[in-house]
Design a protein around this motif. Sequence first.
Motif, PDB file in Angstrom:
ATOM      1  N   ALA A 101      -1.423   8.149  -8.572  1.00 16.57           N
ATOM      2  CA  ALA A 101      -1.515   6.480  -8.243  1.00 16.57           C
ATOM      3  C   ALA A 101      -2.044   5.880  -9.677  1.00 16.57           C
ATOM      4  CB  ALA A 101      -3.123   6.601  -7.243  1.00 16.57           C
ATOM      5  N   LYS A 102      -2.361   6.486 -10.017  1.00 15.30           N
ATOM      6  CA  LYS A 102      -2.735   6.999 -11.760  1.00 15.30           C
ATOM      7  C   LYS A 102      -2.084   6.454 -12.479  1.00 15.30           C
ATOM      8  CE  LYS A 102      -5.592   8.152 -16.343  1.00 15.30           C
ATOM      9  NZ  LYS A 102      -6.345   8.962 -16.665  1.00 15.30           N
ATOM     10  N   ILE A 103      -0.992   7.595 -12.148  1.00 16.47           N
ATOM     11  CA  ILE A 103       0.510   7.882 -13.530  1.00 16.47           C
ATOM     12  C   ILE A 103       1.039   6.496 -12.950  1.00 16.47           C
ATOM     13  CG2 ILE A 103       2.209   9.307 -13.637  1.00 16.47           C
ATOM     14  CD1 ILE A 103       0.857  11.844 -13.352  1.00 16.47           C
ATOM     15  N   ALA A 104       1.335   6.246 -11.281  1.00 17.78           N
ATOM     16  CA  ALA A 104       2.782   5.056 -11.792  1.00 17.78           C
ATOM     17  C   ALA A 104       0.900   3.834 -12.132  1.00 17.78           C
ATOM     18  CB  ALA A 104       2.249   5.509  -9.922  1.00 17.78           C
ATOM     19  N   GLU A 105       0.584   3.523 -11.110  1.00 16.16           N
ATOM     20  CA  GLU A 105      -0.142   2.216 -12.105  1.00 16.16           C
ATOM     21  C   GLU A 105      -0.049   2.373 -14.079  1.00 16.16           C
ATOM     22  OE1 GLU A 105      -1.334  -1.158 -13.151  1.00 16.16           O
ATOM     23  OE2 GLU A 105      -1.140  -0.324 -10.600  1.00 16.16           O
ATOM     24  N   PRO A 124       0.780  -0.960   0.448  1.00 14.44           N
ATOM     25  CA  PRO A 124       0.455   0.210  -0.092  1.00 14.44           C
ATOM     26  C   PRO A 124       1.337   1.535  -0.427  1.00 14.44           C
ATOM     27  CG  PRO A 124      -0.447  -1.709   1.721  1.00 14.44           C
ATOM     28  CD  PRO A 124       0.695  -1.746   1.212  1.00 14.44           C
ATOM     29  N   VAL A 125       0.484   2.302  -0.492  1.00 15.91           N
ATOM     30  CA  VAL A 125       0.959   3.630  -0.386  1.00 15.91           C
ATOM     31  C   VAL A 125       1.105   4.043   0.733  1.00 15.91           C
ATOM     32  CG1 VAL A 125      -1.059   4.843  -1.085  1.00 15.91           C
ATOM     33  CG2 VAL A 125       1.837   5.246  -2.111  1.00 15.91           C
ATOM     34  N   HIS A 138       4.043   6.072  -4.600  1.00 17.19           N
ATOM     35  CA  HIS A 138       3.045   5.395  -5.683  1.00 17.19           C
ATOM     36  C   HIS A 138       3.376   4.398  -6.958  1.00 17.19           C
ATOM     37  CE1 HIS A 138      -1.179   7.440  -4.054  1.00 17.19           C
ATOM     38  NE2 HIS A 138       0.141   8.064  -3.885  1.00 17.19           N
ATOM     39  N   TYR A 139       4.800   4.680  -7.122  1.00 17.51           N
ATOM     40  CA  TYR A 139       5.271   4.211  -8.066  1.00 17.51           C
ATOM     41  C   TYR A 139       6.288   2.791  -7.146  1.00 17.51           C
ATOM     42  CZ  TYR A 139       6.311   6.858 -12.285  1.00 17.51           C
ATOM     43  OH  TYR A 139       6.062   7.160 -13.918  1.00 17.51           O
ATOM     44  N   ALA A 140       7.115   3.201  -5.679  1.00 16.06           N
ATOM     45  CA  ALA A 140       7.425   2.374  -4.669  1.00 16.06           C
ATOM     46  C   ALA A 140       6.435   1.275  -4.855  1.00 16.06           C
ATOM     47  CB  ALA A 140       7.792   2.861  -4.095  1.00 16.06           C
ATOM     48  N   PHE A 149       0.592  12.128 -19.711  1.00 14.37           N
ATOM     49  CA  PHE A 149       0.429  12.001 -18.317  1.00 14.37           C
ATOM     50  C   PHE A 149       1.055  13.717 -17.743  1.00 14.37           C
ATOM     51  CE2 PHE A 149       0.515   7.709 -18.291  1.00 14.37           C
ATOM     52  CZ  PHE A 149      -1.249   7.555 -17.589  1.00 14.37           C
ATOM     53  N   ARG A 150      -0.653  14.675 -17.409  1.00 14.82           N
ATOM     54  CA  ARG A 150       0.017  16.001 -18.020  1.00 14.82           C
ATOM     55  C   ARG A 150      -0.299  16.629 -15.951  1.00 14.82           C
ATOM     56  NH1 ARG A 150      -2.884  14.955 -22.207  1.00 14.82           N
ATOM     57  NH2 ARG A 150      -1.418  15.697 -24.476  1.00 14.82           N
TER      58      ARG A 150
END
Length: 338
Positions: free
Chosen positions: A193-197, A11-12, A318-320, A283-284
Amino acid sequence: MTDGTFIGIQPVKDIPGDIRGSQEHALTLWPEISSYVLGLPELNRVYLVGAGGSLSGLHAAQYFLDRRATTPVTSVNSDEFYYRASPGVGPGALVILLSAAGMTPETAKAASWAQERGAAVVAVTLNAEGALAQAVNTAFIAKNGDGNQVLLQLLALAILEREGQNVSTELSALDALPAATETAVQAFEPYAAKIAENMKDVPVTYLIASGSLQGMGTTFTSCFLQEMQWMHAATINANEFFQGAFEVFDKNTKSILYLGEDETRPMAERADRFLEEYSGETFRVDSRELELPGISPELRAFVAPLVFYTISFRLAAHYAAVRGYSLEGRRYMWQFAY
């Protein structure tokens, strides 16, 4: 330390609770910073010195000084600074060195050399006992990286103040920054979260930025992705993008675009138009979309890089979480002598 070991999807981590407090603490050092810079017997050039993430962390302050100061300013890698041995480093020069942990040996060496040459030397760090702080006569100590960014902007404002410029509006914006950052970071969480996923498995992460956000983009790709996630990544200046890099983009390419509100925004918008037509998903992360209560419209560009510093850390968290590699892990750094 994970030493490069996969620890599993997690979990983040929660948003750190010390962001606001660190920024507020840094702001209390303004009288000290102002007094120091105003008290310099001579000031005719400024060097901003650091290595790695600390070098890119100096970029926002340099951009601001480039836009507003008449005093010449340059930023340079710590070892480059030492080995170049510019004759301009001496009386009349102000050397500002950044090292978060304060233990980067190249930066401490550069500080000692500059001080021996008769320059005014200031450290910005988190560690009063670190090699950098111990190497200089003057150090301003923050509580975390968000505080370091505030200290650097305060030093920039003190330089402008010494030149006779009125910096009260910028100081008022910094006073409002801690609450504004909290709001912006909370609102950014779902998009992070969206960008990382969506970006966690791309073969190369390209991040495009310009102006005051260039350094924050470089910090994200070189520190968080290359250093901490072992991902191939690069930040590309929005104009340099059209000097070759755009040739590798196609409909299968995903990228991140940082858009600021400073004078270079048209550069990022030009890149955005190209990406919209010729690239895959972009992703802006747009400064104009950040909620920044208490910040007047004309000062949003000034505080944007400080807010991007914080949200870039959240994006890294979030990447992690989705990749399973802790941000504390390293394969090589600190593991052995190199």
